[in-house]
Write an enzyme that holds these catalytic residues in place. Sequence first.
Site, mmCIF file in Angstrom:
data_model
loop_
_atom_site.group_PDB
_atom_site.id
_atom_site.type_symbol
_atom_site.label_atom_id
_atom_site.label_comp_id
_atom_site.label_asym_id
_atom_site.label_seq_id
_atom_site.Cartn_x
_atom_site.Cartn_y
_atom_site.Cartn_z
ATOM 1 C CB THR A 41 -9.226 3.268 11.309
ATOM 2 O OG1 THR A 41 -8.146 3.705 10.501
ATOM 3 C CG2 THR A 41 -9.903 2.121 10.651
ATOM 4 C CE LYS A 99 -7.256 6.836 3.693
ATOM 5 N NZ LYS A 99 -5.839 6.437 3.644
ATOM 6 C CG ASP A 139 -10.698 18.037 -6.168
ATOM 7 O OD1 ASP A 139 -11.523 18.937 -6.407
ATOM 8 O OD2 ASP A 139 -9.473 18.251 -6.084
ATOM 9 C CE LYS A 177 -2.506 1.851 3.492
ATOM 10 N NZ LYS A 177 -2.486 3.315 3.401
ATOM 11 N NE ARG A 224 0.976 3.785 12.662
ATOM 12 C CZ ARG A 224 0.070 4.706 13.008
ATOM 13 N NH1 ARG A 224 0.468 5.815 13.614
ATOM 14 N NH2 ARG A 224 -1.200 4.523 12.746
ATOM 15 C CG ASP A 267 -4.907 4.566 1.090
ATOM 16 O OD1 ASP A 267 -6.029 4.955 0.717
ATOM 17 O OD2 ASP A 267 -4.590 4.446 2.290
HETATM 18 O O1 C5P Z 1 0.280 1.938 10.780
HETATM 19 P P1 C5P Z 1 -1.144 1.458 10.664
HETATM 20 O O2 C5P Z 1 -1.264 -0.046 10.765
HETATM 21 O O3 C5P Z 1 -2.079 2.192 11.605
HETATM 22 O O4 C5P Z 1 -1.528 1.844 9.155
HETATM 23 C C1 C5P Z 1 -2.821 1.996 8.719
HETATM 24 C C2 C5P Z 1 -2.805 2.471 7.290
HETATM 25 O O5 C5P Z 1 -4.137 2.412 6.824
HETATM 26 C C3 C5P Z 1 -2.338 3.908 7.071
HETATM 27 O O6 C5P Z 1 -1.570 3.902 5.886
HETATM 28 C C4 C5P Z 1 -3.609 4.702 6.885
HETATM 29 O O7 C5P Z 1 -3.452 5.757 5.951
HETATM 30 C C5 C5P Z 1 -4.553 3.666 6.318
HETATM 31 N N1 C5P Z 1 -5.977 3.879 6.540
HETATM 32 C C6 C5P Z 1 -6.551 3.991 7.794
HETATM 33 N N2 C5P Z 1 -7.899 4.159 7.933
HETATM 34 C C7 C5P Z 1 -8.695 4.202 6.870
HETATM 35 C C8 C5P Z 1 -8.112 4.073 5.589
HETATM 36 C C9 C5P Z 1 -6.759 3.898 5.459
HETATM 37 O O8 C5P Z 1 -5.839 3.906 8.787
HETATM 38 N N3 C5P Z 1 -10.002 4.304 6.997
#
Ligand code: C5P
Length: 233
Positions: free
Chosen positions: A129, A67, A70, A38, A209, A65
Amino acid sequence: MAAESDPSARLAIALDTDDVDEAMQWARAVKGMFGIAKVGLQLFSAYGPDALEPLMRLGFKIFLDLKLHDIPVTVEKSAKVISKLGVAYMTVHAAGGVDMVKAAASGLNEGAASANISSPQLLGVTILTSVPMASSADLSARISILIEAGADGLVCAPTDLIRINSLVPGFVKVVPGIRRLEDSLGDQARVSSPDEALAAGADILVIGRPITASPDPRRAAEEFFSIVKNRSN
Ligand code: C5P
C-alpha cells in the site's frame, strides 16, 4: 469469503513496535473489538514466538505478517516452523512466484499436520500500500500466481479492491491502508476510509497508526468497531 457477522473477526490491529509491553497495552485497549493481532517484522524480530503467546492468552487470533520472499525451499521450511506456532494467518509476497507460494502452502500444511492443529490461512501480498501506483497488469499477474499456487487470500490496498473482486471471489481480502479523514497518511500512498474499504469488498481491515498513534487508542478502536458493526448488521 462470506463476510463474518462478528465485527471483531474483521478487525486486525497492527502492533508495529519493538516493545512487547507497548504491544500488550495496545492489545488490551482494543480487546473485544479487534479479534486479530497483527505481529510484523519489527515485533517478531525483537521477541520471536514469545511475542505471540501473551496475545493468544488475551484471546487474539494471530496474523503473523512476515511477508516471506525467498527461494521456495527456504520459504517452505520457514512456513513449516511458523505453522506450528498456532497462528491464524501468515503472509508471503506474491511476487515470489507460483513455486514459492506453493512451497509456503505445503510448508504450512506439513507444520500444522505435525502439530495436529489447523493450518494458518496463507495470504499473498499483492502490491504494498506504500507503493504509489499498482498497474492492473501487475495486479492481475500477482493474483494469478496466488490462485494457481492455492493461497487462501490476499493483502491489497483498498483502492485496488474494485479491480480485483471479480478475479478472486473465494479469497479472504485483507486490507491495510485504512484512514479516517482526520488520520495522517504516514507512509501509506493508497488509502481509503473504513466504510469505503468495506463497501468495496474488504473482509478484514488492518489498522495500525490511526489507533496506536492516537492519544486515546480505545476510543479510536471504538470508532472503527462501530463502523464495521454497522456494516455487518
Ligand atoms: O499504521 P498503518 O495503519 O499504516 O499499518 C498498516 C500495516 O499494514 C503495517 O503493519 C504494514 O506493514 C501492513 N501492510 C501494508 N501494506 C501491505 C501489507 C501490509 O501497509 N500491502
